[in-house]
Design an enzyme around this catalytic site. Structure first.
Site, PDB file in Angstrom:
ATOM      1  CG  HIS A 183      -1.818   1.226   1.213  1.00 30.58           C
ATOM      2  ND1 HIS A 183      -2.823   1.413   0.274  1.00 30.58           N
ATOM      3  CD2 HIS A 183      -1.848   2.324   2.005  1.00 30.58           C
ATOM      4  CE1 HIS A 183      -3.411   2.577   0.499  1.00 30.58           C
ATOM      5  NE2 HIS A 183      -2.845   3.147   1.534  1.00 30.58           N
ATOM      6  N   GLY A 192      -6.828   2.985   1.638  1.00 29.13           N
ATOM      7  CA  GLY A 192      -7.774   3.174   0.538  1.00 29.13           C
ATOM      8  C   GLY A 192      -7.143   3.839  -0.667  1.00 29.13           C
ATOM      9  CG  LEU A 218      -8.906  -1.210   1.062  1.00 28.76           C
ATOM     10  CD1 LEU A 218      -8.440  -2.174  -0.027  1.00 28.76           C
ATOM     11  CD2 LEU A 218      -9.690  -0.061   0.467  1.00 28.76           C
ATOM     12  CG  ASP A 219      -5.227  -0.622   1.886  1.00 28.95           C
ATOM     13  OD1 ASP A 219      -5.693   0.400   1.366  1.00 28.95           O
ATOM     14  OD2 ASP A 219      -4.742  -1.574   1.245  1.00 28.95           O
ATOM     15  CB  ALA A 220      -7.430  -3.456   7.866  1.00 33.02           C
TER      16      ALA A 220
END
Ligand SMILES: Nc1nc2c(c(=O)[nH]1)N[C@@H](CN(C=O)c1ccc(C(=O)N[C@@H](CCC(=O)O)C(=O)O)cc1)CN2
EC number: 3.5.1.10
Length: 274
Positions: A183, A192, A218-220
Protein backbone atom coordinates in the site's frame (compact mmCIF):
# COMPACT_ATOMS: atom_id res chain seq x y z
CA UNK A 1 17.92 -30.95 3.61
CA UNK A 2 17.10 -27.51 5.10
CA UNK A 3 14.17 -26.99 7.43
CA UNK A 4 12.61 -24.00 9.13
CA UNK A 5 10.60 -24.56 12.30
CA UNK A 6 8.32 -21.70 13.35
CA UNK A 7 6.61 -21.85 16.70
CA UNK A 8 4.08 -19.78 18.68
CA UNK A 9 3.00 -20.65 22.23
CA UNK A 10 2.54 -19.19 25.67
CA UNK A 11 5.91 -18.30 27.20
CA UNK A 12 7.22 -20.62 29.88
CA UNK A 13 10.51 -22.09 31.07
CA UNK A 14 12.28 -24.67 28.94
CA UNK A 15 10.87 -24.09 25.44
CA UNK A 16 14.14 -23.34 23.61
CA UNK A 17 15.92 -26.22 25.36
CA UNK A 18 13.12 -28.66 24.50
CA UNK A 19 13.02 -27.68 20.81
CA UNK A 20 16.80 -27.55 20.41
CA UNK A 21 17.18 -30.87 22.22
CA UNK A 22 14.53 -32.49 20.01
CA UNK A 23 16.23 -31.28 16.83
CA UNK A 24 19.68 -32.34 18.03
CA UNK A 25 18.39 -35.78 19.06
CA UNK A 26 16.79 -36.06 15.60
CA UNK A 27 20.16 -35.53 13.93
CA UNK A 28 19.47 -31.95 12.86
CA UNK A 29 22.20 -29.30 12.89
CA UNK A 30 20.71 -25.97 14.01
CA UNK A 31 22.12 -23.16 11.83
CA UNK A 32 20.08 -20.27 13.22
CA UNK A 33 17.76 -19.66 16.13
CA UNK A 34 15.74 -16.60 17.06
CA UNK A 35 12.99 -16.04 19.55
CA UNK A 36 10.84 -13.27 20.97
CA UNK A 37 8.58 -13.07 24.03
CA UNK A 38 5.94 -10.41 24.47
CA UNK A 39 6.24 -10.86 28.27
CA UNK A 40 8.65 -13.36 29.92
CA UNK A 41 6.21 -13.51 32.80
CA UNK A 42 3.69 -15.36 30.67
CA UNK A 43 3.16 -13.60 27.35
CA UNK A 44 3.26 -15.01 23.85
CA UNK A 45 6.46 -16.73 22.73
CA UNK A 46 7.70 -16.87 19.12
CA UNK A 47 10.62 -18.85 17.78
CA UNK A 48 12.24 -19.62 14.42
CA UNK A 49 14.87 -22.35 14.17
CA UNK A 50 16.58 -23.15 10.85
CA UNK A 51 18.44 -26.42 10.58
CA UNK A 52 20.07 -28.88 8.23
CA UNK A 53 19.10 -32.54 8.29
CA UNK A 54 21.23 -35.16 6.55
CA UNK A 55 18.89 -38.09 7.02
CA UNK A 56 15.16 -38.59 7.37
CA UNK A 57 12.37 -36.37 6.07
CA UNK A 58 10.51 -33.32 7.29
CA UNK A 59 7.14 -35.09 7.47
CA UNK A 60 8.45 -37.72 9.88
CA UNK A 61 10.27 -35.06 11.85
CA UNK A 62 7.06 -33.05 12.09
CA UNK A 63 5.03 -35.97 13.37
CA UNK A 64 7.64 -36.71 16.02
CA UNK A 65 7.84 -33.02 16.99
CA UNK A 66 4.08 -32.85 17.48
CA UNK A 67 4.09 -35.86 19.78
CA UNK A 68 7.30 -35.21 21.70
CA UNK A 69 7.32 -31.41 22.09
CA UNK A 70 4.40 -29.45 20.61
CA UNK A 71 1.70 -31.17 22.61
CA UNK A 72 3.64 -30.66 25.85
CA UNK A 73 3.87 -26.88 25.30
CA UNK A 74 0.55 -26.47 23.43
CA UNK A 75 2.45 -25.06 20.47
CA UNK A 76 1.11 -23.78 17.18
CA UNK A 77 3.84 -24.52 14.67
CA UNK A 78 4.77 -25.12 11.07
CA UNK A 79 7.72 -26.78 9.39
CA UNK A 80 8.86 -25.33 6.06
CA UNK A 81 11.16 -26.99 3.55
CA UNK A 82 13.98 -24.55 2.85
CA UNK A 83 14.90 -26.51 -0.24
CA UNK A 84 11.51 -26.05 -1.91
CA UNK A 85 11.17 -22.56 -3.45
CA UNK A 86 7.66 -21.15 -3.07
CA UNK A 87 5.55 -20.52 -6.19
CA UNK A 88 4.87 -16.78 -6.25
CA UNK A 89 2.21 -15.31 -8.57
CA UNK A 90 2.14 -11.54 -9.08
CA UNK A 91 -0.89 -9.35 -9.78
CA UNK A 92 -0.51 -5.84 -11.17
CA UNK A 93 -2.66 -3.03 -12.56
CA UNK A 94 -1.37 0.17 -14.24
CA UNK A 95 1.75 0.92 -12.16
CA UNK A 96 4.71 -1.30 -13.14
CA UNK A 97 7.51 -0.22 -10.77
CA UNK A 98 6.87 -2.85 -8.09
CA UNK A 99 6.27 -5.59 -10.66
CA UNK A 100 9.46 -4.91 -12.62
CA UNK A 101 11.46 -4.57 -9.41
CA UNK A 102 10.30 -8.02 -8.22
CA UNK A 103 11.00 -9.62 -11.61
CA UNK A 104 14.44 -8.00 -11.74
CA UNK A 105 15.30 -9.15 -8.18
CA UNK A 106 14.04 -12.64 -9.03
CA UNK A 107 16.20 -12.78 -12.16
CA UNK A 108 19.18 -11.68 -10.04
CA UNK A 109 18.53 -14.57 -7.67
CA UNK A 110 17.55 -12.39 -4.70
CA UNK A 111 14.16 -14.06 -4.24
CA UNK A 112 14.01 -17.81 -3.56
CA UNK A 113 10.84 -18.51 -5.52
CA UNK A 114 9.47 -19.57 -8.85
CA UNK A 115 7.10 -17.20 -10.66
CA UNK A 116 4.49 -19.25 -12.57
CA UNK A 117 2.61 -16.22 -13.85
CA UNK A 118 1.82 -12.54 -13.77
CA UNK A 119 -1.83 -11.50 -14.10
CA UNK A 120 -3.31 -8.06 -14.59
CA UNK A 121 -6.62 -6.31 -15.16
CA UNK A 122 -4.77 -4.32 -17.83
CA UNK A 123 -2.80 -5.46 -20.95
CA UNK A 124 0.01 -2.91 -20.54
CA UNK A 125 2.84 -5.08 -19.22
CA UNK A 126 2.61 -8.17 -21.43
CA UNK A 127 5.81 -7.42 -23.38
CA UNK A 128 7.79 -6.44 -20.28
CA UNK A 129 6.82 -9.66 -18.50
CA UNK A 130 7.47 -11.77 -21.60
CA UNK A 131 10.99 -10.31 -21.58
CA UNK A 132 11.53 -12.10 -18.27
CA UNK A 133 10.25 -15.35 -19.77
CA UNK A 134 7.14 -15.36 -17.57
CA UNK A 135 3.53 -15.98 -18.64
CA UNK A 136 1.29 -12.89 -18.60
CA UNK A 137 -2.47 -13.14 -18.30
CA UNK A 138 -4.66 -10.12 -19.06
CA UNK A 139 -7.82 -10.69 -17.03
CA UNK A 140 -10.10 -7.64 -17.33
CA UNK A 141 -12.18 -6.67 -14.28
CA UNK A 142 -14.58 -8.13 -13.08
CA UNK A 143 -12.26 -11.09 -12.94
CA UNK A 144 -12.34 -13.06 -9.69
CA UNK A 145 -13.55 -16.43 -11.11
CA UNK A 146 -10.90 -16.23 -13.82
CA UNK A 147 -8.19 -15.30 -11.30
CA UNK A 148 -9.17 -18.23 -9.09
CA UNK A 149 -8.94 -20.52 -12.12
CA UNK A 150 -5.45 -19.22 -12.82
CA UNK A 151 -4.14 -19.12 -9.25
CA UNK A 152 -5.78 -22.00 -7.34
CA UNK A 153 -3.29 -24.83 -6.95
CA UNK A 154 -0.58 -23.08 -8.97
CA UNK A 155 0.94 -20.84 -6.30
CA UNK A 156 1.90 -20.72 -2.63
CA UNK A 157 1.92 -16.92 -2.44
CA UNK A 158 0.25 -14.10 -4.36
CA UNK A 159 1.85 -10.65 -4.42
CA UNK A 160 -0.26 -7.58 -5.25
CA UNK A 161 2.32 -5.34 -6.91
CA UNK A 162 0.07 -2.28 -7.01
CA UNK A 163 -2.94 -4.34 -8.06
CA UNK A 164 -5.74 -1.84 -7.66
CA UNK A 165 -8.92 -3.85 -7.28
CA UNK A 166 -10.44 -4.85 -3.96
CA UNK A 167 -10.55 -8.64 -3.52
CA UNK A 168 -13.69 -10.14 -1.99
CA UNK A 169 -13.75 -12.28 1.13
CA UNK A 170 -15.00 -15.18 -1.00
CA UNK A 171 -11.99 -14.81 -3.28
CA UNK A 172 -9.59 -14.85 -0.33
CA UNK A 173 -11.29 -17.93 1.13
CA UNK A 174 -11.28 -19.77 -2.19
CA UNK A 175 -7.66 -18.94 -2.95
CA UNK A 176 -6.41 -20.19 0.43
CA UNK A 177 -2.82 -18.93 0.22
CA UNK A 178 -1.19 -15.80 1.70
CA UNK A 179 -1.47 -12.57 -0.28
CA UNK A 180 0.96 -9.69 0.25
CA UNK A 181 -0.05 -6.17 -0.81
CA UNK A 182 2.01 -3.01 -1.08
CA UNK A 183 0.00 0.00 0.00
CA UNK A 184 1.39 3.38 -0.98
CA UNK A 185 1.06 5.08 2.40
CA UNK A 186 2.47 4.73 5.94
CA UNK A 187 -0.53 2.82 7.31
CA UNK A 188 -2.75 3.27 9.14
CA UNK A 189 -2.69 6.72 7.60
CA UNK A 190 -4.42 7.11 4.23
CA UNK A 191 -5.76 3.61 3.73
CA UNK A 192 -7.77 3.17 0.54
CA UNK A 193 -7.58 4.97 -2.77
CA UNK A 194 -5.42 7.96 -3.75
CA UNK A 195 -3.23 8.17 -0.61
CA UNK A 196 -0.65 10.57 -2.09
CA UNK A 197 -3.30 13.09 -3.12
CA UNK A 198 -4.83 12.93 0.33
CA UNK A 199 -1.40 13.19 1.95
CA UNK A 200 -0.66 16.31 -0.10
CA UNK A 201 -3.98 17.87 0.85
CA UNK A 202 -3.25 17.07 4.52
CA UNK A 203 0.15 18.78 4.31
CA UNK A 204 2.14 15.79 5.57
CA UNK A 205 5.93 15.97 6.15
CA UNK A 206 6.38 12.20 5.88
CA UNK A 207 5.21 9.83 3.14
CA UNK A 208 5.63 6.08 3.21
CA UNK A 209 4.70 2.61 2.06
CA UNK A 210 3.40 -0.47 3.84
CA UNK A 211 3.55 -4.14 2.88
CA UNK A 212 0.90 -6.20 4.60
CA UNK A 213 -0.99 -9.46 4.34
CA UNK A 214 -4.30 -9.03 2.61
CA UNK A 215 -7.53 -9.48 4.56
CA UNK A 216 -11.10 -8.77 3.58
CA UNK A 217 -10.89 -5.37 5.26
CA UNK A 218 -9.04 -3.03 2.91
CA UNK A 219 -5.41 -2.20 3.84
CA UNK A 220 -5.98 -3.49 7.40
CA UNK A 221 -4.09 -6.80 7.38
CA UNK A 222 -0.99 -7.69 9.45
CA UNK A 223 1.86 -5.34 8.60
CA UNK A 224 5.09 -7.02 7.45
CA UNK A 225 7.31 -4.05 6.49
CA UNK A 226 7.13 -0.27 6.28
CA UNK A 227 9.39 2.66 5.41
CA UNK A 228 9.10 6.42 5.06
CA UNK A 229 10.69 9.47 3.47
CA UNK A 230 10.58 13.17 4.43
CA UNK A 231 8.76 15.61 2.18
CA UNK A 232 8.52 19.41 2.37
CA UNK A 233 6.00 22.05 1.40
CA UNK A 234 7.72 22.14 -2.01
CA UNK A 235 6.39 18.67 -2.97
CA UNK A 236 3.18 18.28 -4.90
CA UNK A 237 1.26 14.98 -5.06
CA UNK A 238 2.97 14.18 -8.38
CA UNK A 239 6.44 14.41 -6.83
CA UNK A 240 5.22 12.43 -3.83
CA UNK A 241 4.15 9.68 -6.25
CA UNK A 242 7.63 9.68 -7.81
CA UNK A 243 9.42 9.69 -4.44
CA UNK A 244 7.01 7.04 -3.20
CA UNK A 245 7.83 4.55 -5.95
CA UNK A 246 11.30 3.91 -4.53
CA UNK A 247 9.87 3.36 -1.04
CA UNK A 248 7.15 1.03 -2.35
CA UNK A 249 9.59 -1.10 -4.32
CA UNK A 250 12.00 -1.49 -1.42
CA UNK A 251 9.33 -2.19 1.18
CA UNK A 252 7.60 -4.79 -0.98
CA UNK A 253 10.85 -6.59 -1.80
CA UNK A 254 11.80 -6.74 1.90
CA UNK A 255 8.39 -8.14 2.83
CA UNK A 256 8.32 -10.71 0.02
CA UNK A 257 11.85 -11.89 0.87
CA UNK A 258 10.95 -12.23 4.57
CA UNK A 259 7.91 -14.32 3.65
CA UNK A 260 9.81 -16.49 1.16
CA UNK A 261 12.51 -17.09 3.80
CA UNK A 262 9.84 -18.15 6.32
CA UNK A 263 10.80 -15.33 8.69
CA UNK A 264 7.28 -13.98 9.27
CA UNK A 265 4.96 -15.19 12.03
CA UNK A 266 1.43 -13.78 12.21
CA UNK A 267 -0.46 -13.52 15.48
CA UNK A 268 -3.78 -11.73 15.52
CA UNK A 269 -3.33 -8.66 13.34
CA UNK A 270 0.39 -8.33 14.06
CA UNK A 271 3.57 -10.00 12.84
CA UNK A 272 6.93 -11.02 14.21
CA UNK A 273 9.57 -10.75 11.46
CA UNK A 274 12.80 -12.51 12.38
N1 LIG B 1 -9.54 -7.48 0.24
C1 LIG B 1 -8.51 -6.66 -0.08
N2 LIG B 1 -8.26 -6.37 -1.37
C2 LIG B 1 -7.23 -5.54 -1.70
C3 LIG B 1 -6.44 -4.96 -0.69
C4 LIG B 1 -6.73 -5.30 0.68
O1 LIG B 1 -6.02 -4.87 1.62
N3 LIG B 1 -7.76 -6.15 0.93
N4 LIG B 1 -5.44 -4.05 -1.03
C5 LIG B 1 -5.62 -3.43 -2.35
C6 LIG B 1 -4.60 -2.46 -2.85
N5 LIG B 1 -5.03 -1.09 -2.55
C7 LIG B 1 -4.16 -0.34 -1.83
O2 LIG B 1 -3.04 -0.76 -1.57
C8 LIG B 1 -6.24 -0.56 -3.03
C9 LIG B 1 -6.79 -1.04 -4.21
C10 LIG B 1 -7.99 -0.51 -4.68
C11 LIG B 1 -8.65 0.51 -4.00
C12 LIG B 1 -9.91 1.03 -4.54
O3 LIG B 1 -10.53 1.90 -3.96
N6 LIG B 1 -10.32 0.46 -5.69
C13 LIG B 1 -11.62 0.82 -6.31
C14 LIG B 1 -11.48 1.09 -7.78
C15 LIG B 1 -10.07 1.59 -8.08
C16 LIG B 1 -9.91 1.75 -9.60
O4 LIG B 1 -9.90 0.70 -10.27
O5 LIG B 1 -9.86 2.89 -10.07
C17 LIG B 1 -12.51 -0.40 -6.18
O6 LIG B 1 -11.97 -1.53 -6.33
O7 LIG B 1 -13.70 -0.18 -6.00
C18 LIG B 1 -8.09 0.98 -2.82
C19 LIG B 1 -6.89 0.48 -2.35
C20 LIG B 1 -5.81 -4.51 -3.37
N7 LIG B 1 -6.96 -5.27 -3.00
Amino acid sequence: MNGRLLITCHDRHGIVAAVAGFLADSGANIISSDQHSTDPEGGEFFMRMEFNLDQGDLSSLGRAFQQEVAERFDMRWRLADGGAPKRMAVLVSKEDHCLVDLLWRHRRGELDATIPLVASNHPDWANDVAGFGIAYHHVPFPNEPELIELLKGTCDLVVLARYMRILSGDFLAQLGVPIINIHHSFLPAFAGANPYQRAYERGVKIIGATAHYVTEELDAGPIIEQDVARVSHREHSETMVRLGRDIERTVLARAVKAHLDDRVLVYGNRTVVF
